[in-house]
Each structure stands twice: as C-alpha cells, then as structure tokens.
Design a protein around this motif. Structure first.
Motif, PDB file in Angstrom:
ATOM      1  N   PHE A 116       0.816  -1.202   0.000  1.00 13.32           N
ATOM      2  CA  PHE A 116       0.000   0.000   0.000  1.00 13.32           C
ATOM      3  C   PHE A 116       0.855   1.260   0.000  1.00 13.32           C
ATOM      4  N   HIS A 117       2.008   1.231   0.651  1.00 10.10           N
ATOM      5  CA  HIS A 117       2.893   2.388   0.631  1.00 10.10           C
ATOM      6  C   HIS A 117       3.418   2.627  -0.788  1.00 10.10           C
ATOM      7  N   ILE A 118       3.822   1.552  -1.453  1.00  5.59           N
ATOM      8  CA  ILE A 118       4.323   1.686  -2.825  1.00  5.59           C
ATOM      9  C   ILE A 118       3.215   2.157  -3.754  1.00  5.59           C
ATOM     10  N   ALA A 119       1.998   1.641  -3.586  1.00  8.32           N
ATOM     11  CA  ALA A 119       0.871   2.085  -4.413  1.00  8.32           C
ATOM     12  C   ALA A 119       0.581   3.567  -4.173  1.00  8.32           C
ATOM     13  N   ALA A 120       0.643   4.025  -2.917  1.00 10.98           N
ATOM     14  CA  ALA A 120       0.421   5.447  -2.624  1.00 10.98           C
ATOM     15  C   ALA A 120       1.525   6.299  -3.230  1.00 10.98           C
ATOM     16  N   ARG A 121       2.761   5.814  -3.185  1.00 10.05           N
ATOM     17  CA  ARG A 121       3.866   6.569  -3.771  1.00 10.05           C
ATOM     18  C   ARG A 121       3.695   6.692  -5.290  1.00 10.05           C
ATOM     19  N   GLU A 122       3.237   5.621  -5.935  1.00  9.09           N
ATOM     20  CA  GLU A 122       2.999   5.691  -7.380  1.00  9.09           C
ATOM     21  C   GLU A 122       1.845   6.636  -7.692  1.00  9.09           C
ATOM     22  N   HIS A 123       0.838   6.685  -6.829  1.00 15.39           N
ATOM     23  CA  HIS A 123      -0.323   7.542  -7.066  1.00 15.39           C
ATOM     24  C   HIS A 123      -0.005   9.016  -6.789  1.00 15.39           C
ATOM     25  N   TYR A 124       0.648   9.298  -5.658  1.00 13.78           N
ATOM     26  CA  TYR A 124       0.895  10.683  -5.259  1.00 13.78           C
ATOM     27  C   TYR A 124       2.271  11.203  -5.674  1.00 13.78           C
ATOM     28  N   GLY A 125       3.181  10.320  -6.053  1.00 11.09           N
ATOM     29  CA  GLY A 125       4.545  10.759  -6.350  1.00 11.09           C
ATOM     30  C   GLY A 125       5.333  10.905  -5.056  1.00 11.09           C
ATOM     31  N   GLU A 126       6.342  11.776  -5.067  1.00  8.20           N
ATOM     32  CA  GLU A 126       7.194  11.952  -3.895  1.00  8.20           C
ATOM     33  C   GLU A 126       6.519  12.753  -2.782  1.00  8.20           C
ATOM     34  N   ASN A 127       5.481  13.511  -3.082  1.00  5.14           N
ATOM     35  CA  ASN A 127       4.804  14.349  -2.086  1.00  5.14           C
ATOM     36  C   ASN A 127       3.632  13.581  -1.472  1.00  5.14           C
ATOM     37  N   LEU A 128       3.945  12.654  -0.586  1.00  4.66           N
ATOM     38  CA  LEU A 128       2.906  11.844   0.049  1.00  4.66           C
ATOM     39  C   LEU A 128       2.177  12.642   1.114  1.00  4.66           C
ATOM     40  N   PRO A 129       0.853  12.498   1.201  1.00  2.93           N
ATOM     41  CA  PRO A 129       0.128  13.138   2.297  1.00  2.93           C
ATOM     42  C   PRO A 129       0.527  12.508   3.641  1.00  2.93           C
ATOM     43  N   GLU A 130       0.272  13.225   4.726  1.00  2.00           N
ATOM     44  CA  GLU A 130       0.629  12.721   6.055  1.00  2.00           C
ATOM     45  C   GLU A 130      -0.171  11.479   6.435  1.00  2.00           C
ATOM     46  N   ALA A 131      -1.331  11.299   5.829  1.00  2.00           N
ATOM     47  CA  ALA A 131      -2.182  10.157   6.165  1.00  2.00           C
ATOM     48  C   ALA A 131      -1.584   8.834   5.687  1.00  2.00           C
ATOM     49  N   VAL A 132      -0.622   8.871   4.771  1.00  2.00           N
ATOM     50  CA  VAL A 132      -0.012   7.643   4.270  1.00  2.00           C
ATOM     51  C   VAL A 132       1.041   7.175   5.269  1.00  2.00           C
ATOM     52  N   ALA A 133       0.907   5.948   5.716  1.00  2.00           N
ATOM     53  CA  ALA A 133       1.859   5.388   6.679  1.00  2.00           C
ATOM     54  C   ALA A 133       3.230   5.231   6.033  1.00  2.00           C
ATOM     55  N   PRO A 134       4.292   5.371   6.807  1.00  2.00           N
ATOM     56  CA  PRO A 134       5.630   5.201   6.233  1.00  2.00           C
ATOM     57  C   PRO A 134       5.875   3.759   5.818  1.00  2.00           C
ATOM     58  N   TYR A 135       6.865   3.575   4.981  1.00  2.00           N
ATOM     59  CA  TYR A 135       7.232   2.227   4.555  1.00  2.00           C
ATOM     60  C   TYR A 135       7.618   1.430   5.800  1.00  2.00           C
ATOM     61  N   PRO A 136       7.101   0.209   5.952  1.00  2.00           N
ATOM     62  CA  PRO A 136       7.361  -0.536   7.198  1.00  2.00           C
ATOM     63  C   PRO A 136       8.829  -0.925   7.337  1.00  2.00           C
ATOM     64  N   THR A 137       9.306  -0.846   8.558  1.00  2.00           N
ATOM     65  CA  THR A 137      10.659  -1.302   8.857  1.00  2.00           C
ATOM     66  C   THR A 137      10.594  -2.802   9.063  1.00  2.00           C
ATOM     67  N   LEU A 138      11.325  -3.530   8.274  1.00  2.00           N
ATOM     68  CA  LEU A 138      11.296  -4.975   8.364  1.00  2.00           C
ATOM     69  C   LEU A 138      12.289  -5.435   9.426  1.00  2.00           C
ATOM     70  N   VAL A 139      11.817  -6.213  10.369  1.00  2.00           N
ATOM     71  CA  VAL A 139      12.663  -6.726  11.438  1.00  2.00           C
ATOM     72  C   VAL A 139      13.206  -8.077  11.002  1.00  2.00           C
ATOM     73  N   VAL A 140      14.513  -8.215  11.050  1.00  2.00           N
ATOM     74  CA  VAL A 140      15.152  -9.449  10.611  1.00  2.00           C
ATOM     75  C   VAL A 140      15.925 -10.037  11.791  1.00  2.00           C
ATOM     76  N   GLY A 141      15.867 -11.331  11.937  1.00  2.00           N
ATOM     77  CA  GLY A 141      16.684 -12.006  12.930  1.00  2.00           C
ATOM     78  C   GLY A 141      16.077 -12.112  14.306  1.00  2.00           C
TER      79      GLY A 141
END
Length: 98
Positions: free
Chosen positions: A16-41
């Motif tokens: 959903f973050h990538i889809a919002a970035r493609e829709h809005y471009g680099e200027n994402l609204p504040e309502a869009v959650a940041p790209y999730p931090t993936l926890v490894v290990g």
C-alpha cells in the motif's frame, strides 16, 4: 499463526505504501503510513518470551483403552508445567447477601 499474520501485515503495508507513492509521487500526504521497517533475525524467545501459550488436557481417550492420555498442564516457550485439577475435593457453599 501470529508470526504469519505479522509477516502478511508487513507485506500489505509495503504494497500500500508503494501504491500510494505511485499515485501521489514523492509528495505523500501525512495520512499515508511510512514504509514498514522490516525486522530481521528475531528469535521466537524474543517475540513470545515467557508468556503463556496454552493449556493441554485430554478431551477423549483412545477407543482401545490401552493408551493413556498425555498429562494435562500449561505450556510456555520450551517449558511445560503439569497441572492436575482435583474435582473430588470440591466444597459446596451458599452465597448470602450481607
């Protein structure tokens, strides 16, 4: 099951973050959650720790009657505590409005 759900939630959040970035471009609204931090290990003991995982009790017995049921008890990560409920030592009482 919890780990699988957590992984699926991370994948959907990334999609959903990538889809919002493609829709809005680099200027994402504040309502869009940041790209999730993936926890490894992370190990299971780091995720569930010493939390209670469940209770085991025999519900039925095998029809042949030769196999005894596994002991009842509660289990944690890598620990099992046998537990027996003594139904024979029950007591009766009356609750009165005091």
């Amino acid at each position: 099951m919890l780990a699988e759900t957590w992984m699926m939630a991370n994948v959907y959040a990334a999609m959903f973050h990538i889809a919002a970035r493609e829709h809005y471009g680099e200027n994402l609204p504040e309502a869009v959650a940041p790209y999730p931090t993936l926890v490894v290990g992370r190990l299971p003991e780091n995720v569930i720790g010493d939390r209670l995982l469940g209770y085991r009790s025999a519900v039925t017995l095998p029809p042949d009657g030769t196999t005894s049921p596994r002991p009842s008890g509660i289990f944690f990560f890598k620990k099992f505590w046998p537990m027996t409920v003594d139904f024979e030592s029950k007591t009766e009482g009356v609750v009165v409005d005091g």
